[in-house]
Design an enzyme around this catalytic site. Structure first.
Site, short mmCIF file in Angstrom:
data_model
loop_
_atom_site.label_atom_id
_atom_site.label_comp_id
_atom_site.label_asym_id
_atom_site.label_seq_id
_atom_site.Cartn_x
_atom_site.Cartn_y
_atom_site.Cartn_z
CD GLU A 121 39.23 36.82 38.27
OE1 GLU A 121 39.32 35.97 37.35
OE2 GLU A 121 39.36 36.53 39.46
CD GLU A 226 38.10 37.10 45.15
OE1 GLU A 226 38.94 36.21 44.88
OE2 GLU A 226 37.22 37.46 44.35
#
Length: 335
Positions: A121, A226
């Site tokens: 991220e 995810e």
């Protein structure tokens, strides 16, 4: 096919859960226990107890292990960016700390953990670099250093960049820029992990396919790291996985507190079927799909971005029974 597991599962506290994990999946990711705050809580202290148990569980069941995650702006230990006097460290010291952190962890599990989410991220929604402390101190060089240090510690391990909203064009292009920058400098990167925190309608299958093809065109593997599908209304216009974001609960935002209507079960099953049909179509490009949690009762989406909601994001219900969505996914393979 992977699953993220929590501390109770790493400790094998519930045999039924372990049986489900080992019978249905062949790759493991620690949901939280390998993040910096748990693995390296103090500058001179590493805590490998839970990570060791995860690796042992995987080895006993011939499962692939993903180390998640080496460098992330969230769930950090408080010492990471500070001197002993409380001042902010400089780039040279950040580099030293990254090297010690990554080299120690990856080196310890050399040959045991086959893939690492090296940087997690690091992008803002517009595809620019997130203005995290890592970036403010080290610039984009912190990403390059992280991948270099990981490769030095275990030359055989696969190394990944992992992020959410990587289907969106701006952020997708930012991730591709990271891949191309690393490759241009001879720095190893093996894959892009697309956090698939999606909804019943977004992103579109066409958008997902475009992203798969564009990432694969850079010469890296694509993985969906995810995966979960929320069936609940969103309080914002665009999805995110920024864990700092919160909204207030309400009956409108929590429409299925007791159970999921059969019509929505079917809608969820159809959505999963469409996604996995696409994954099968591009199986030459996609190396792994990891679900973020074992069953609905453990999904982080029950509490994000609104605490206390009841969501139904995964293939197994709260009683660990397969849902219509599970059967739909299996059918795409059998077909």
């Amino acid at each position: 096919m992977g699953v993220a597991i929590n501390r109770s599962q790493i400790n094998q506290a519930n045999k039924e859960e372990i049986d489900l994990i080992t019978s249905q999946f062949n790759a493991l990711t620690a949901e939280n226990d390998m993040k910096w705050m748990y693995l390296h809580p103090k500058q001179d202290e590493f805590n490998f107890e839970q990570a060791d148990k995860l690796v042992e569980l995987a080895a006993e069941n011939d499962m692939f292990v993903v180390g998640h995650t080496l460098v992330w702006h969230s769930q950090l230990a408080p010492w990471v960016f500070k001197t002993a006097e409380g001042d902010t460290i400089d780039d040279a010291e950040l580099t030293n700390r990254l090297k010690n952190h990554i080299s120690t962890i990856v080196g310890k599990y050399k040959g045991k953990i086959e893939g690492w989410d090296v940087v997690n991220e690091a992008l803002a929604e517009d595809g620019s670099y997130r203005k995290s402390a890592f970036f403010k101190i080290g610039g984009e060089g912190f990403i390059e250093n992280a991948f270099r240090f990981a490769h030095e510690a275990d030359p055989e391990a696969e190394l990944y960049y992992n992020d959410y909203n990587l289907i969106n064009a701006d952020k997708r292009d930012g991730a591709i820029r990271i891949v191309k920058n690393l490759k241009s400098k001879g720095i190893k990167i093996d894959g892009v992990g697309v956090q698939a925190h999606w909804s019943l309608n977004e992103p579109s299958i066409e958008e997902i396919e475009t992203a798969i093809e564009m990432y694969a065109a850079t010469g890296v593997k694509v993985m969906f790291t995810e995966l979960d599908i929320t069936v609940l209304p969103s309080p914002w216009e665009k999805s995110t996985a920024d864990i700092s974001t919160r909204f207030e609960n309400s009956p409108t935002m929590n429409p299925y507190p007791e159970s999921l209507p059969d019509s929505v079960q079917t809608q969820l099953a159809n959505r999963y079927a469409d996604i996995f049909e696409l994954f099968n179509k591009h199986s030459d490009k996609i190396s792994r799909v990891t679900f973020w949690g074992l069953h609905d009762g453990l999904s982080w989406k029950n509490n994000f971005p609104i605490r206390g909601r009841t969501d139904y994001t995964l293939l197994f219900d709260r009683n660990m029974k397969p849902k219509k969505a599970y059967l739909a996914v299996i059918q795409t393979v059998e077909d």
